[in-house]
Structures are given as structure tokens and as C-alpha cells.
Design a protein around this motif. Structure first.
Motif, PDB file in Angstrom:
ATOM      1  N   ALA A   1       0.827  -1.205   0.000  1.00 54.61           N
ATOM      2  CA  ALA A   1       0.000   0.000   0.000  1.00 54.61           C
ATOM      3  C   ALA A   1       0.857   1.249   0.000  1.00 54.61           C
ATOM      4  O   ALA A   1       2.060   1.213   0.268  1.00 54.61           O
ATOM      5  CB  ALA A   1      -0.927   0.003   1.214  1.00 54.61           C
ATOM      6  N   SER A   2       0.196   2.358  -0.318  1.00 54.68           N
ATOM      7  CA  SER A   2       0.821   3.677  -0.218  1.00 54.68           C
ATOM      8  C   SER A   2      -0.284   4.691   0.002  1.00 54.68           C
ATOM      9  O   SER A   2      -1.418   4.490  -0.435  1.00 54.68           O
ATOM     10  CB  SER A   2       1.603   4.027  -1.490  1.00 54.68           C
ATOM     11  N   GLY A   3       0.026   5.751   0.675  1.00 54.60           N
ATOM     12  CA  GLY A   3      -0.972   6.781   0.860  1.00 54.60           C
ATOM     13  C   GLY A   3      -1.176   7.604  -0.392  1.00 54.60           C
ATOM     14  O   GLY A   3      -2.228   8.199  -0.595  1.00 54.60           O
ATOM     15  N   LYS A   4      -0.182   7.620  -1.268  1.00 47.55           N
ATOM     16  CA  LYS A   4      -0.203   8.474  -2.463  1.00 47.55           C
ATOM     17  C   LYS A   4       0.102   7.658  -3.700  1.00 47.55           C
ATOM     18  O   LYS A   4       0.899   6.718  -3.660  1.00 47.55           O
ATOM     19  CB  LYS A   4       0.828   9.598  -2.310  1.00 47.55           C
ATOM     20  N   GLY A   5      -0.544   8.007  -4.811  1.00 46.23           N
ATOM     21  CA  GLY A   5      -0.249   7.350  -6.068  1.00 46.23           C
ATOM     22  C   GLY A   5       1.044   7.870  -6.678  1.00 46.23           C
ATOM     23  O   GLY A   5       1.532   8.942  -6.341  1.00 46.23           O
ATOM     24  N   GLY A   6       1.618   7.076  -7.587  1.00 50.17           N
ATOM     25  CA  GLY A   6       2.806   7.511  -8.305  1.00 50.17           C
ATOM     26  C   GLY A   6       4.124   7.291  -7.599  1.00 50.17           C
ATOM     27  O   GLY A   6       5.146   7.840  -8.024  1.00 50.17           O
ATOM     28  N   VAL A   7       4.118   6.490  -6.528  1.00 50.77           N
ATOM     29  CA  VAL A   7       5.365   6.250  -5.791  1.00 50.77           C
ATOM     30  C   VAL A   7       5.992   4.899  -6.144  1.00 50.77           C
ATOM     31  O   VAL A   7       6.985   4.505  -5.543  1.00 50.77           O
ATOM     32  CB  VAL A   7       5.139   6.345  -4.263  1.00 50.77           C
ATOM     33  N   GLY A   8       5.404   4.186  -7.114  1.00 50.82           N
ATOM     34  CA  GLY A   8       5.978   2.909  -7.530  1.00 50.82           C
ATOM     35  C   GLY A   8       5.459   1.724  -6.761  1.00 50.82           C
ATOM     36  O   GLY A   8       6.125   0.685  -6.694  1.00 50.82           O
ATOM     37  N   LYS A   9       4.260   1.833  -6.207  1.00 51.17           N
ATOM     38  CA  LYS A   9       3.679   0.760  -5.390  1.00 51.17           C
ATOM     39  C   LYS A   9       3.445  -0.516  -6.198  1.00 51.17           C
ATOM     40  O   LYS A   9       3.803  -1.614  -5.746  1.00 51.17           O
ATOM     41  CB  LYS A   9       2.370   1.248  -4.774  1.00 51.17           C
ATOM     42  N   SER A  10       2.853  -0.391  -7.383  1.00 48.48           N
ATOM     43  CA  SER A  10       2.539  -1.575  -8.185  1.00 48.48           C
ATOM     44  C   SER A  10       3.810  -2.272  -8.666  1.00 48.48           C
ATOM     45  O   SER A  10       3.899  -3.507  -8.650  1.00 48.48           O
ATOM     46  CB  SER A  10       1.662  -1.190  -9.384  1.00 48.48           C
TER      47      SER A  10
ATOM     48  N   MET B   1      -2.681  -2.808  -3.464  1.00 53.63           N
ATOM     49  CA  MET B   1      -3.796  -1.977  -3.017  1.00 53.63           C
ATOM     50  C   MET B   1      -3.856  -0.672  -3.810  1.00 53.63           C
ATOM     51  O   MET B   1      -2.839  -0.190  -4.306  1.00 53.63           O
ATOM     52  CB  MET B   1      -3.643  -1.652  -1.531  1.00 53.63           C
ATOM     53  N   PRO B   2      -5.047  -0.073  -3.927  1.00 54.63           N
ATOM     54  CA  PRO B   2      -5.112   1.267  -4.520  1.00 54.63           C
ATOM     55  C   PRO B   2      -4.513   2.287  -3.567  1.00 54.63           C
ATOM     56  O   PRO B   2      -4.425   2.040  -2.356  1.00 54.63           O
ATOM     57  CB  PRO B   2      -6.617   1.487  -4.700  1.00 54.63           C
ATOM     58  N   PRO B   3      -4.092   3.441  -4.070  1.00 54.08           N
ATOM     59  CA  PRO B   3      -3.558   4.466  -3.163  1.00 54.08           C
ATOM     60  C   PRO B   3      -4.650   5.029  -2.272  1.00 54.08           C
ATOM     61  O   PRO B   3      -5.832   4.982  -2.609  1.00 54.08           O
ATOM     62  CB  PRO B   3      -3.014   5.535  -4.121  1.00 54.08           C
ATOM     63  N   GLY B   4      -4.251   5.555  -1.118  1.00 55.11           N
ATOM     64  CA  GLY B   4      -5.218   6.180  -0.223  1.00 55.11           C
ATOM     65  C   GLY B   4      -5.606   5.296   0.948  1.00 55.11           C
ATOM     66  O   GLY B   4      -5.041   4.226   1.181  1.00 55.11           O
ATOM     67  N   THR B   5      -6.622   5.763   1.681  1.00 56.98           N
ATOM     68  CA  THR B   5      -7.094   5.056   2.883  1.00 56.98           C
ATOM     69  C   THR B   5      -8.618   5.059   2.890  1.00 56.98           C
ATOM     70  O   THR B   5      -9.242   5.506   3.853  1.00 56.98           O
ATOM     71  CB  THR B   5      -6.563   5.723   4.162  1.00 56.98           C
TER      72      THR B   5
ATOM     73  N   LEU C   1      -2.759 -10.222  -6.572  1.00 53.48           N
ATOM     74  CA  LEU C   1      -4.111  -9.685  -6.747  1.00 53.48           C
ATOM     75  C   LEU C   1      -4.041  -8.173  -6.907  1.00 53.48           C
ATOM     76  O   LEU C   1      -3.481  -7.479  -6.057  1.00 53.48           O
ATOM     77  CB  LEU C   1      -4.989 -10.035  -5.542  1.00 53.48           C
ATOM     78  N   ASP C   2      -4.597  -7.687  -7.999  1.00 51.52           N
ATOM     79  CA  ASP C   2      -4.646  -6.253  -8.281  1.00 51.52           C
ATOM     80  C   ASP C   2      -5.970  -5.709  -7.746  1.00 51.52           C
ATOM     81  O   ASP C   2      -7.025  -5.907  -8.345  1.00 51.52           O
ATOM     82  CB  ASP C   2      -4.541  -6.032  -9.791  1.00 51.52           C
ATOM     83  N   ALA C   3      -5.922  -5.024  -6.601  1.00 49.21           N
ATOM     84  CA  ALA C   3      -7.130  -4.499  -5.975  1.00 49.21           C
ATOM     85  C   ALA C   3      -7.428  -3.063  -6.384  1.00 49.21           C
ATOM     86  O   ALA C   3      -8.374  -2.461  -5.875  1.00 49.21           O
ATOM     87  CB  ALA C   3      -7.011  -4.581  -4.447  1.00 49.21           C
ATOM     88  N   ASP C   4      -6.621  -2.515  -7.297  1.00 47.56           N
ATOM     89  CA  ASP C   4      -6.856  -1.153  -7.778  1.00 47.56           C
ATOM     90  C   ASP C   4      -7.853  -1.228  -8.930  1.00 47.56           C
ATOM     91  O   ASP C   4      -7.474  -1.389 -10.093  1.00 47.56           O
ATOM     92  CB  ASP C   4      -5.536  -0.524  -8.233  1.00 47.56           C
ATOM     93  N   VAL C   5      -9.141  -1.112  -8.607  1.00 52.11           N
ATOM     94  CA  VAL C   5     -10.205  -1.293  -9.589  1.00 52.11           C
ATOM     95  C   VAL C   5     -10.142  -0.227 -10.677  1.00 52.11           C
ATOM     96  O   VAL C   5     -10.320  -0.510 -11.863  1.00 52.11           O
ATOM     97  CB  VAL C   5     -11.578  -1.297  -8.889  1.00 52.11           C
ATOM     98  N   PHE C   6      -9.891   1.023 -10.297  1.00 58.35           N
ATOM     99  CA  PHE C   6      -9.940   2.124 -11.249  1.00 58.35           C
ATOM    100  C   PHE C   6      -8.666   2.280 -12.076  1.00 58.35           C
ATOM    101  O   PHE C   6      -8.700   2.813 -13.177  1.00 58.35           O
ATOM    102  CB  PHE C   6     -10.236   3.441 -10.521  1.00 58.35           C
ATOM    103  N   GLY C   7      -7.541   1.832 -11.543  1.00 62.37           N
ATOM    104  CA  GLY C   7      -6.276   1.972 -12.269  1.00 62.37           C
ATOM    105  C   GLY C   7      -5.447   0.709 -12.209  1.00 62.37           C
ATOM    106  O   GLY C   7      -4.331   0.722 -11.670  1.00 62.37           O
ATOM    107  N   PRO C   8      -5.937  -0.397 -12.773  1.00 62.06           N
ATOM    108  CA  PRO C   8      -5.196  -1.663 -12.683  1.00 62.06           C
ATOM    109  C   PRO C   8      -3.894  -1.625 -13.484  1.00 62.06           C
ATOM    110  O   PRO C   8      -3.890  -1.229 -14.654  1.00 62.06           O
ATOM    111  CB  PRO C   8      -6.190  -2.681 -13.280  1.00 62.06           C
TER     112      PRO C   8
END
Length: 325
Positions: A79-88, A190-194, A110-117
Motif C-alpha cells: 500500500a501507499s498513501g499516495k499514487g505515483g510512488v511505484g507501489k505496483s 492496493m489502490p492508493p489512499g485510505t 491480486l490487483d485491488a486497484d479497480v480504477f487503475g489496474p
């Protein structure tokens, strides 16, 4: 063997959302009114501590019961709180690093980022998953890692325009309607955020631990801290922090530059009292191999970049052993 397509998923989600909304219109309204009356009575008859305990018990009864995913021994969320940090990219190479360090271990993704897989691109996978005899989706596999993603059900450029209930239903199906077989580790990107997705996953399945990914930059660390605190609130062990894009080394003169700052994630780990899992450099090889769908752990196994991911994977396993002991 039948295929599980986007249109079929949308139809099932629409039905499930409709049913849930119909079921709520009657009983939950009555329950809400009853709770309101009880709350007013409690205010006048019990002290504040007893009231808080009563509310806690009511909330606990409303939470879903955690059920393990059949065949999966341990779930690791990245996980990460912010997108674009290289989490995936980190999640993919962590999964491959776990296998590279111990070939006897089976690992799923498992790719749980529904909006940005991102997993289909990173793992070079395309196509609709087939359905098993018991009507479960069969993951697509590459590099020995079975993968499931919303990206397998939609076109590359098709937007997923769903409201919260549809997203939650999709996550439920990704968790419960996939035939993973037997896995030692399931790595969840996980998708970014909480938000809702994070809460839904942590409340529905037992999670062995969370890996937080951040760059050393202050603005990224603020959100990384929020992510770590969220997992603590829902009683998910934070295995540690990964500092991605930690340093850039010039390919011509080998001069090192800390573009996003120096040791920010390491200092945050010390502040939070969690383990610092390791540094991942900002390197063109990682970017190029990721864009080709050939992760660096697989395509350049002897490179320093692949070694960095394997080191993180080793640190994750050691932390898991401590948490479970």
C-alpha cells in the motif's frame, strides 16, 4: 470452458447492489430509528464510559466476519498513501522476489486497484479469465505467478465509471470468486489512499501484514504515514516501509543524486517504530523492464536493482516470521 467478461461482471454487480439496496430500505431504517431511541435513553441513564462501550459493541456487530481465502496461507498487502510512488512495480517485484528467494514457495498477485489496474501491463498478461467447474475465475499466470485484476475484464483504455457499492461488490468477487489453488503468499496491490477498498479488504480477510511504499519526498511521506496509521487502527501488522526511488545514479559518470530527498522513509520508519525494509533505486532498467512487462527480478536477475527487491522480499519474510511467532 466459459469466460468471465466485463459485461457479465457488471450484470452481477448491478443485481447484487440492487438487492442490497432493497434489503436496506425496510429493516435498516427501523433499526436506525430504534438505535436513535436507545441512544437517547442511554444518555440519560448511563455514564459516558458505558455509552462508549455500548457503541463499540454495536459497531463490532456490524462489521463483516473475516474469512480466509481458500488455499491461501498468508496475505501481504502492498500500500501507499499516495499514487505515483511505484507501489505496483514494488508489489510485482516483491511477489517475484519471494519466489526467487525460495523456489518452493508459491506466490499469487491480486490487483485491488479497480480504477487503475497495473498488473496486466507489468506482468504482460491479457485476456479474460476462464471459469472453473465451480464457477470461480481462474487466474492468468505468467512467470509462475497466478494473477487476477480488473484489467483482465476491460479494454486497456476503457474507463471504469462505478460508484462505491459497485466497487465494493467487485472487490468482494475478486476476493471470493477466484480459484487461487494453493498459495504460500498472496500479494495484494492496493489502490492508493485510505478509503473504502482498504477498509473492505482489511475487514473481510485476515491479513498477515502490510508493506508501505513511499519515496523519500516529504509530501509522499505524509500520506505514507496516514496509510501506516490506518493499518494500525484496523489491527493489521505493518511489516515495514520500502523507500522507493531512493537515489539516482548517472549511467555515464555514476554520480549519485537524491532527487526526492535522502532517507525520508527510513526516518519515518524510526518515528513509527516499524521496520525499514530497504531501498529501491531510481533506475532506468526498472522503468524499461516494467514497461515491457518483464519485471527486473525476472529479466535482469543479477542486476543490483533485482538484488534490492530480493533483499526487501527477504526482510518481509523475516518480519512475517516474527509477527506470527
Amino acid at each position: 470452458m466459459a469466460l468471465f467478461t466485463y459485461s457479465r461482471l457488471s450484470h452481477l454487480l448491478t443485481i447484487s447492489v440492487y438487492k442490497s439496496s432493497v434489503l436496506r430500505t425496510g429493516s435498516e431504517i427501523k433499526h436506525g430509528a430504534t438505535c436513535c431511541v436507545q441512544f437517547k435513553r442511554c444518555q440519560s441513564s448511563v455514564d459516558s464510559k458505558a455509552l462508549q462501550e455500548r457503541q463499540r459493541q454495536q459497531m463490532a456487530r456490524g462489521l463483516p466476519k473475516q474469512k480466509p481465502i481458500p488455499g491461501v496461507k498468508q496475505v501481504i498487502v502492498v500500500a501507499s498513501g499516495k499514487g505515483g510512488v511505484g507501489k505496483s512495480t514494488t508489489a510485482v517485484n516483491l511477489a517475484l522476489g519471494l519466489m526467487a528467494n525460495d523456489m518452493s514457495k508459491s506466490v499469487g498477485l491480486l490487483d485491488a486497484d479497480v480504477f487503475g489496474p497495473s498488473i496486466p501491463k507489468l506482468m504482460n498478461l491479457k485476456g479474460n479469465p476462464e471459469l472453473s467447474d465451480n464457477n470461480r475465475m481462474i487466474p492468468l499466470t505468467n512467470y509462475g505467478v497466478p494473477c487476477m485484476s480488473m484489467g483482465f475484464l476491460v479494454d486497456d483504455v476503457a474507463p471504469i465509471v462505478w460508484r462505491g457499492l459497485m466497487v465494493m461488490s467487485a472487490i468482494e468477487k475478486l476476493l471470493r470468486q477466484v480459484d487461487w489453488g494453493s498459495l504460500d503468499y498472496l500479494v495484494v496491490d492496493m489502490p492508493p489512499g485510505t478509503g473504502d477498498v482498504q477498509l473492505s479488504i482489511t475487514q473481510n480477510i485476515p491479513i498477515a501484514g502490510a508493506v508501505i511504499v513511499s519515496t523519500p519526498q516529504d509530501i509522499a511521506l505524509l500520506d505514507a504515514r496516514r496509510g501506516a496509521e490506518m493499518f494500525k487502527k484496523v489491527n493489521v501488522p505493518v511489516l515495514g516501509l520500502v523507500q522507493n526511488m531512493s537515489v539516482f545514479q548517472c549511467p555515464k559518470c555514476n554520480h549519485e543524486t537524491h532527487i526526492f530527498g535522502s532517507d525520508g522513509a527510513r526516518q519515518l520508519a524510526d518515528t513509527l517504530g516499524v521496520t525499514f525494509l530497504g531501498d529501491i533505486p531510481l533506475h532506468i532498467t526498472i522503468r524499461e523492464t516494467s514497461d515491457r512487462g518483464q519485471p527486473v527480478v525476472i529479466s535482469s536477475p543479477n542486476s543490483p536493482e533485482a538484488a534490492a527487491y530480493r533483499k526487501v522480499a527477504s526482510a518481509v519474510v523475516q518480519k512475517l516470521q516474527k509477527v506470527s511467532s
